[in-house]
Design a protein around this motif. Structure first.
Motif, PDB file in Angstrom:
ATOM      1  N   UNK A  77       0.821  -1.209   0.000  1.00 35.12           N
ATOM      2  CA  UNK A  77       0.000   0.000   0.000  1.00 35.12           C
ATOM      3  C   UNK A  77       0.858   1.265   0.000  1.00 35.12           C
ATOM      4  N   UNK A  78       1.952   1.269   0.780  1.00 32.15           N
ATOM      5  CA  UNK A  78       2.782   2.481   0.805  1.00 32.15           C
ATOM      6  C   UNK A  78       3.441   2.712  -0.550  1.00 32.15           C
ATOM      7  N   UNK A  79       3.798   1.633  -1.268  1.00 34.77           N
ATOM      8  CA  UNK A  79       4.340   1.801  -2.613  1.00 34.77           C
ATOM      9  C   UNK A  79       3.307   2.452  -3.523  1.00 34.77           C
ATOM     10  N   UNK A  80       2.078   1.942  -3.478  1.00 34.99           N
ATOM     11  CA  UNK A  80       1.021   2.532  -4.299  1.00 34.99           C
ATOM     12  C   UNK A  80       0.786   3.994  -3.921  1.00 34.99           C
ATOM     13  N   UNK A  81       0.852   4.294  -2.616  1.00 34.33           N
ATOM     14  CA  UNK A  81       0.647   5.667  -2.169  1.00 34.33           C
ATOM     15  C   UNK A  81       1.791   6.587  -2.599  1.00 34.33           C
ATOM     16  N   UNK A  96      -9.334   1.330  -5.043  1.00 33.66           N
ATOM     17  CA  UNK A  96      -8.252   0.489  -5.550  1.00 33.66           C
ATOM     18  C   UNK A  96      -7.126   1.396  -6.057  1.00 33.66           C
ATOM     19  N   UNK A  97      -6.193   1.698  -5.166  1.00 32.84           N
ATOM     20  CA  UNK A  97      -5.139   2.654  -5.486  1.00 32.84           C
ATOM     21  C   UNK A  97      -4.225   2.119  -6.580  1.00 32.84           C
ATOM     22  N   UNK A  98      -3.923   0.828  -6.540  1.00 32.92           N
ATOM     23  CA  UNK A  98      -3.007   0.249  -7.516  1.00 32.92           C
ATOM     24  C   UNK A  98      -3.523   0.402  -8.934  1.00 32.92           C
ATOM     25  N   UNK A  99      -4.788   0.056  -9.165  1.00 33.63           N
ATOM     26  CA  UNK A  99      -5.367   0.196 -10.499  1.00 33.63           C
ATOM     27  C   UNK A  99      -5.406   1.665 -10.920  1.00 33.63           C
ATOM     28  N   UNK A 100      -5.713   2.542  -9.969  1.00 31.51           N
ATOM     29  CA  UNK A 100      -5.773   3.972 -10.282  1.00 31.51           C
ATOM     30  C   UNK A 100      -4.401   4.501 -10.691  1.00 31.51           C
ATOM     31  N   UNK A 128       8.148  -7.004   3.505  1.00 30.98           N
ATOM     32  CA  UNK A 128       9.085  -6.636   2.455  1.00 30.98           C
ATOM     33  C   UNK A 128       8.898  -7.477   1.204  1.00 30.98           C
ATOM     34  N   UNK A 129       8.638  -8.765   1.381  1.00 31.58           N
ATOM     35  CA  UNK A 129       8.415  -9.648   0.236  1.00 31.58           C
ATOM     36  C   UNK A 129       7.164  -9.230  -0.531  1.00 31.58           C
ATOM     37  N   UNK A 135       6.098  -4.110  -6.450  1.00 34.45           N
ATOM     38  CA  UNK A 135       6.963  -3.461  -7.440  1.00 34.45           C
ATOM     39  C   UNK A 135       7.000  -4.265  -8.735  1.00 34.45           C
ATOM     40  N   UNK A 136       7.109  -5.570  -8.611  1.00 34.59           N
ATOM     41  CA  UNK A 136       7.117  -6.438  -9.787  1.00 34.59           C
ATOM     42  C   UNK A 136       5.812  -6.283 -10.565  1.00 34.59           C
ATOM     43  N   UNK A 137       4.706  -6.175  -9.853  1.00 34.00           N
ATOM     44  CA  UNK A 137       3.403  -6.006 -10.506  1.00 34.00           C
ATOM     45  C   UNK A 137       3.354  -4.690 -11.278  1.00 34.00           C
ATOM     46  N   UNK A 138       3.845  -3.616 -10.657  1.00 38.49           N
ATOM     47  CA  UNK A 138       3.882  -2.334 -11.355  1.00 38.49           C
ATOM     48  C   UNK A 138       4.753  -2.420 -12.613  1.00 38.49           C
TER      49      UNK A 138
END
Length: 282
Positions: A77-81, A96-100, A128-129, A135-138
């Protein structure tokens, strides 16, 4: 790197991002603290953004580069933020922050993602994992090249295990080290770096080429570390403004303390000169 003004997010339709098959090959800048990793990463972003804007001078909606640092104890979540914060997006609760973020990045044509302080990511923990998986998903969703920077990432376990092997297989490691100082090209590169830092000084009475003329002294004080060199010159500039001289001299540089690693390197390479009791600037 420009940053858009804060705005509320409006969901977009599927775009070319959904056609991407796999992540692009990326780079991972790795080295000891103070060797210029963040400088290299930011200069990469600056050069790319300038080049893109020259090719598309009328496209004001394009945002080619994203930059953020990995926060301590990062979560998905913090990565998406962090992505969202760079875009200046506000979200309603349970959104859904990731999709946005992915839709926004595709809409503004992001093609370079810079992520600093990768060493804050600990794959040995569950959090962390999961953040690494995010990150891999992004990287798989966004049609962009990812560039990381971190302290000795090869030794932090980031390339170990299944997740680590995936990172290692997708990134070329570019090591950073203190500047060498052999006669010839190495010494010329060092003096060029000093000259670049000197060119951005805005001191009224500073004489051009003063610092390049002190190149050997500056190397001795900084140990060839970009971070230490920058700290040394910035500290001397502050003193020059405070005392009204508006110019940097060797005497002024002697009053500036640099980091422990640079001071230790100096002590190992040559005996320390006797100094008078003058104040020093951290």
């Amino acid at each position: 790197m420009t940053r858009p003004s804060r705005t509320s997010f409006v969901p977009q339709q599927a775009t070319e991002q959904d056609q991407q098959i796999s992540a692009r090959q990326g780079i991972n800048i790795s080295g000891a603290s103070g060797t210029g990793k963040t400088t290299a990463l930011s200069q990469l972003g600056r050069a790319h953004e300038i080049a893109v804007r020259k090719r598309h001078p009328r496209d004001r909606s394009r945002l080619p580069v994203i930059y953020f640092t990995v926060p301590p104890a990062a979560t998905p979540k913090t990565f998406a933020m962090e992505f969202a914060r760079f875009f200046g997006l506000d979200f309603p609760t349970r959104f859904n922050i990731t999709d946005a973020v992915c839709a926004t990045a595709a809409h503004v044509l992001v093609d370079l993602v810079l992520i600093d302080k990768l060493h804050n990511l600990n794959l040995a923990t569950r959090t962390g994992a999961e953040a690494s998986d995010q990150l891999k998903y992004f990287a798989e969703r966004l049609p962009a090249t990812f560039a990381y920077a971190g302290i000795d990432v090869e030794d932090q376990g980031l390339f170990a295990g299944t997740r680590g092997r995936q990172i290692a297989g997708r990134f070329t490691v570019i090591p950073t080290t203190p500047f060498p100082h052999a006669p010839g090209a190495d010494r010329d590169a060092w003096h060029s770096l000093v000259g670049t830092l000197e060119s951005i000084l805005r001191l009224h009475h500073h004489q051009p080429a003063t610092l390049t003329g002190l190149g050997e002294y500056l190397y001795h004080r900084s140990g060839g570390m970009i971070g230490s060199l920058s700290q040394l010159i910035r500290g001397a500039a502050v003193l020059a403004i405070e005392d009204g001289s508006e110019r940097i001299t060797e005497d002024l540089l002697e009053m500036v303390s640099v980091d422990y690693a640079a001071e230790r390197s100096k002590a190992l390479t040559a005996p320390e000169k006797p100094r008078s009791c003058r104040r020093r600037v951290a």
